[in-house]
Design an enzyme around this catalytic site. Structure first.
Site, short mmCIF file in Angstrom:
data_model
loop_
_atom_site.label_atom_id
_atom_site.label_comp_id
_atom_site.label_asym_id
_atom_site.label_seq_id
_atom_site.Cartn_x
_atom_site.Cartn_y
_atom_site.Cartn_z
N ALA A 51 -9.61 -0.05 0.18
CA ALA A 51 -8.42 -0.75 0.28
C ALA A 51 -9.37 -1.93 -0.65
CB ALA A 51 -8.61 -0.87 1.83
N ALA A 54 -8.24 -1.41 -3.83
CA ALA A 54 -6.80 -1.44 -4.06
C ALA A 54 -5.78 -3.14 -4.12
CB ALA A 54 -5.89 -1.06 -2.73
N GLU A 55 -6.97 -3.55 -3.47
CA GLU A 55 -6.98 -5.64 -3.22
C GLU A 55 -7.37 -5.74 -4.14
OE1 GLU A 55 -7.79 -9.22 -0.72
OE2 GLU A 55 -8.22 -7.54 0.09
N ALA A 56 -8.25 -5.14 -5.11
CA ALA A 56 -8.46 -6.10 -6.02
C ALA A 56 -7.64 -5.67 -7.41
CB ALA A 56 -10.28 -5.28 -6.54
N SER A 59 -4.68 -8.00 -6.56
CA SER A 59 -4.73 -9.54 -6.96
C SER A 59 -4.83 -9.47 -8.60
CB SER A 59 -5.91 -9.86 -5.91
OG SER A 59 -5.68 -9.68 -4.51
#
Length: 131
Positions: A51, A54-56, A59
């Site tokens: 997670a 994925a967020e990195a 973003s």
């Protein structure tokens, strides 16, 4: 400076996770991350590591899209874990779903060394323009 002149700068967490950027643009970001060092107690790739990875990626893609004088803030992240990995390297590919003036949404697919999908994530980032 054009958006194509921007380069992703890894944060502390991404550095600790061993993330390496392979491709970067507002439409698509590709990176790798080793499983080793990102496993949970049972020896499997940690879902939280997937997670965070994925967020990195999502973003980074959003800020590359948004351009100079902006900041992005994640307002929604969801991830479905399909299978796990015990070793090797995972590859994450963030692909734009919608790139707007105030919101950017990306789908992130994380796969193992054999190309098997481990995780599907989606992130929406709010684009905050400088005052």
């Amino acid at each position: 400076m054009s958006n194509s002149d921007w380069k992703i700068v890894l944060g502390e967490l991404e550095k600790k996770m061993g993330v390496e950027i392979l491709e970067e643009s507002g439409n698509r970001v590709v990176a790798t991350m080793p499983v080793e060092g990102n496993r949970q107690a049972f020896g499997l790739l940690h879902g939280g590591a997937s997670a965070a990875f994925a967020e990195a990626l999502g973003s980074w893609a959003a800020i590359l899209h948004a351009g100079p004088g902006t900041t992005v803030v994640g307002v929604d992240l969801n991830a479905t874990h399909h299978r796990s990995a015990t070793g090797g390297t995972v590859t994450g590919v963030a692909t734009a779903i919608r790139l707007g003036r105030t919101l950017a949404s990306h789908e992130i697919i994380i796969s193992d060394d054999q190309g098997r999908r481990l995780c599907t994530a989606r992130i929406t980032n709010l684009i905050v323009r400088g005052e």
